[in-house]
Scaffold this motif. Structure first.
Motif, mmCIF file in Angstrom:
data_model
loop_
_atom_site.group_PDB
_atom_site.id
_atom_site.type_symbol
_atom_site.label_atom_id
_atom_site.label_comp_id
_atom_site.label_asym_id
_atom_site.label_seq_id
_atom_site.Cartn_x
_atom_site.Cartn_y
_atom_site.Cartn_z
ATOM 1 N N ASP A 1 0.839 -1.190 0.000
ATOM 2 C CA ASP A 1 0.000 0.000 0.000
ATOM 3 C C ASP A 1 0.876 1.242 0.000
ATOM 4 O OD1 ASP A 1 -2.259 -1.566 0.067
ATOM 5 O OD2 ASP A 1 -2.530 -1.402 2.236
ATOM 6 N N SER A 2 0.474 2.250 -0.758
ATOM 7 C CA SER A 2 1.337 3.420 -0.912
ATOM 8 C C SER A 2 0.516 4.627 -1.319
ATOM 9 C CB SER A 2 2.410 3.142 -1.981
ATOM 10 O OG SER A 2 3.273 4.247 -2.154
ATOM 11 N N GLY A 3 1.055 5.814 -1.012
ATOM 12 C CA GLY A 3 0.458 7.048 -1.493
ATOM 13 C C GLY A 3 -0.867 7.388 -0.852
ATOM 14 N N SER A 4 -1.733 8.005 -1.648
ATOM 15 C CA SER A 4 -3.014 8.461 -1.129
ATOM 16 C C SER A 4 -3.841 8.981 -2.299
ATOM 17 C CB SER A 4 -2.795 9.564 -0.085
ATOM 18 O OG SER A 4 -4.014 9.907 0.540
ATOM 19 N N GLU A 5 -4.891 9.732 -1.964
ATOM 20 C CA GLU A 5 -5.741 10.380 -2.970
ATOM 21 C C GLU A 5 -5.936 11.834 -2.553
ATOM 22 O OE1 GLU A 5 -9.553 8.786 -5.110
ATOM 23 O OE2 GLU A 5 -10.188 9.776 -3.267
ATOM 24 N N LEU A 6 -5.506 12.746 -3.393
ATOM 25 C CA LEU A 6 -5.648 14.171 -3.140
ATOM 26 C C LEU A 6 -6.898 14.674 -3.845
ATOM 27 C CD1 LEU A 6 -4.462 16.847 -2.027
ATOM 28 C CD2 LEU A 6 -3.215 17.059 -4.196
ATOM 29 N N LYS A 7 -7.756 15.377 -3.092
ATOM 30 C CA LYS A 7 -9.024 15.842 -3.634
ATOM 31 C C LYS A 7 -9.065 17.362 -3.625
ATOM 32 C CE LYS A 7 -11.476 11.791 -1.836
ATOM 33 N NZ LYS A 7 -12.549 11.296 -0.925
ATOM 34 N N THR A 8 -9.394 17.930 -4.774
ATOM 35 C CA THR A 8 -9.556 19.376 -4.845
ATOM 36 C C THR A 8 -10.896 19.774 -4.244
ATOM 37 O OG1 THR A 8 -10.786 19.539 -6.932
ATOM 38 C CG2 THR A 8 -8.401 19.246 -7.094
ATOM 39 N N PRO A 9 -11.060 21.028 -3.855
ATOM 40 C CA PRO A 9 -12.407 21.521 -3.537
ATOM 41 C C PRO A 9 -13.149 21.782 -4.841
ATOM 42 C CG PRO A 9 -10.829 23.296 -3.385
ATOM 43 C CD PRO A 9 -10.025 22.060 -3.691
ATOM 44 N N PRO A 10 -14.460 22.022 -4.801
ATOM 45 C CA PRO A 10 -15.152 22.467 -6.017
ATOM 46 C C PRO A 10 -14.491 23.745 -6.532
ATOM 47 C CG PRO A 10 -16.716 21.868 -4.304
ATOM 48 C CD PRO A 10 -15.384 21.878 -3.651
ATOM 49 N N MET A 11 -14.171 23.778 -7.822
ATOM 50 C CA MET A 11 -13.465 24.931 -8.357
ATOM 51 C C MET A 11 -13.967 25.282 -9.749
ATOM 52 S SD MET A 11 -9.659 23.383 -9.312
ATOM 53 C CE MET A 11 -9.153 23.672 -7.637
ATOM 54 N N ARG A 12 -13.588 26.458 -10.200
ATOM 55 C CA ARG A 12 -13.906 26.930 -11.539
ATOM 56 C C ARG A 12 -12.692 26.736 -12.443
ATOM 57 N NH1 ARG A 12 -19.468 27.747 -11.860
ATOM 58 N NH2 ARG A 12 -20.184 28.815 -9.980
ATOM 59 N N TRP A 13 -12.945 26.720 -13.733
ATOM 60 C CA TRP A 13 -11.873 26.554 -14.704
ATOM 61 C C TRP A 13 -10.805 27.633 -14.532
ATOM 62 C CZ3 TRP A 13 -9.941 22.922 -17.563
ATOM 63 C CH2 TRP A 13 -9.128 23.231 -18.660
ATOM 64 N N ALA A 14 -11.219 28.839 -14.213
ATOM 65 C CA ALA A 14 -10.272 29.938 -14.057
ATOM 66 C C ALA A 14 -9.326 29.716 -12.886
ATOM 67 C CB ALA A 14 -11.022 31.256 -13.877
ATOM 68 N N ASP A 15 -9.693 28.821 -11.958
ATOM 69 C CA ASP A 15 -8.877 28.570 -10.773
ATOM 70 C C ASP A 15 -8.016 27.314 -10.904
ATOM 71 O OD1 ASP A 15 -10.099 30.773 -9.492
ATOM 72 O OD2 ASP A 15 -11.804 29.504 -8.933
ATOM 73 N N ARG A 16 -7.956 26.740 -12.097
ATOM 74 C CA ARG A 16 -7.269 25.464 -12.274
ATOM 75 C C ARG A 16 -5.779 25.531 -11.940
ATOM 76 N NH1 ARG A 16 -8.089 28.015 -16.933
ATOM 77 N NH2 ARG A 16 -6.506 28.039 -18.599
ATOM 78 N N GLY A 17 -5.191 26.720 -11.941
ATOM 79 C CA GLY A 17 -3.782 26.855 -11.596
ATOM 80 C C GLY A 17 -3.459 26.341 -10.210
#
Length: 306
Positions: free
Chosen positions: A48-64
């Motif tokens: 077992d290794s690593g994890s899962e990173l989850k973004t918050p709800p976001m807009r395309w303009a905030d993809r950076g």
């Protein structure tokens, strides 16, 4: 649903980024970002290794913001391998629950084209099975989330176009993309999913071939997270599970009523059988299959090593 035109880049989205390695518990997270430390992937040795990173709800303009977090992951030594996937959630706020039937119809008509466009690795298909006509009929008869989830194995509950996510978090989840920590590959996959959902919401009939679908959506034909072959030992593990799982149905029911087989893994003194109850709680048992019936060697606590 009354079709409604919404620009694809105005829809909200979220991404679940699976990875191995790194130091996920130590990663600095901006507000709204989540590290699911119990969502572990598999490294080359089967650990077992690593994890899962989850973004918050976001807009395309905030993809950076995604680029910043990927840079942090990579600086820790994290990477994506064959065991990782990338799940894109697209918000259905402009349409609400009325978007579910058109999404099911779009899946039945073109899910294979979308899967081919994203190049899903063959061994990952168990995590993103197709929507079926029977599911569509069942949902039409009685709209509810249970009609949108497949039964049998917990890792196969969620379809590649997972409309059941509407009832959980107000989205449709598209699960076909392979794992990646490359910013360009990830945002191209996000854009494709946004364009697909916007087209369904608009009421467009989409082509059922990958090249034609990309052209109709105005999306690139290439540049998505590439497929990666699973090692032979992992494929053998899947073959073992597929062979054993049907044979332990009675045992599973006796140990945990109403449960489904999550995994069957070889360990030193038998087979490690993971069972999920109807509420998603995991139970683990080490079992042996003698000639006169299954023998339970011991039950394990959730955090007990094997």
């Amino acid at each position: 649903m009354r079709p409604k035109q919404v620009m694809w880049n105005e829809l909200r989205f979220g991404v679940e980024i699976e990875f191995i390695g790194g130091r996920p518990a130590e990663l600095a997270l901006p507000p709204g970002w989540v590290m699911s430390l119990d969502e572990l992937q598999v490294d080359g040795d089967g650990e077992d290794s690593g994890s899962e990173l989850k973004t918050p709800p976001m807009r395309w303009a905030d993809r950076g913001e995604i680029r910043v977090m990927l840079e942090r992951l990579l600086a820790q030594g994290a990477r994506a391998n064959w065991s990782c996937g990338l799940h894109v959630h697209v918000g259905l706020e402009p349409w609400g629950e009325a978007a579910v039937p058109p999404l099911l119809d779009a899946a039945l008509a073109g899910q294979e084209a979308l899967r081919a466009l994203l190049g899903t690795s063959g061994h990952r298909l168990m995590y993103c099975p197709p929507v079926t006509a029977a599911m569509r009929t069942d949902y039409a008869r009685a709209p509810r989330p249970e009609a949108l989830r497949r039964a049998g194995r917990p890792q196969s509950h969620r379809c590649g176009i997972n409309a059941a996510a509407w009832y959980d978090i107000g989205t449709v989840e598209i699960r076909y993309a392979n794992g990646s920590l490359d910013y360009g590959e990830i945002v191209r996959a996000v854009e494709l999913c946004l364009r697909f959902v916007a087209a369904v919401g608009e009421g467009r009939a989409l082509p059922d071939a990958p090249d034609a679908l990309a052209e109709a959506l105005g999306s690139p034909r290439h540049g998505y997270p590439p497929p990666a072959p699973a090692p032979r030992w992992f494929r053998e593990r899947l073959w073992l599970e597929d062979s054993v799982a049907p044979a332990i149905g009675d045992l599973a029911e006796r140990l945990v009523p109403g449960s489904e087989v999550l995994h069957v893994l070889p360990v030193r003194d038998g087979l490690l059988v993971g069972l999920e109850d109807p509420h998603g709680k995991l139970y683990r048992f080490v079992c042996k299959p003698p000639a006169d019936g299954w023998q339970v060697v011991r039950a394990l606590n959730a955090d007990e090593p094997t």
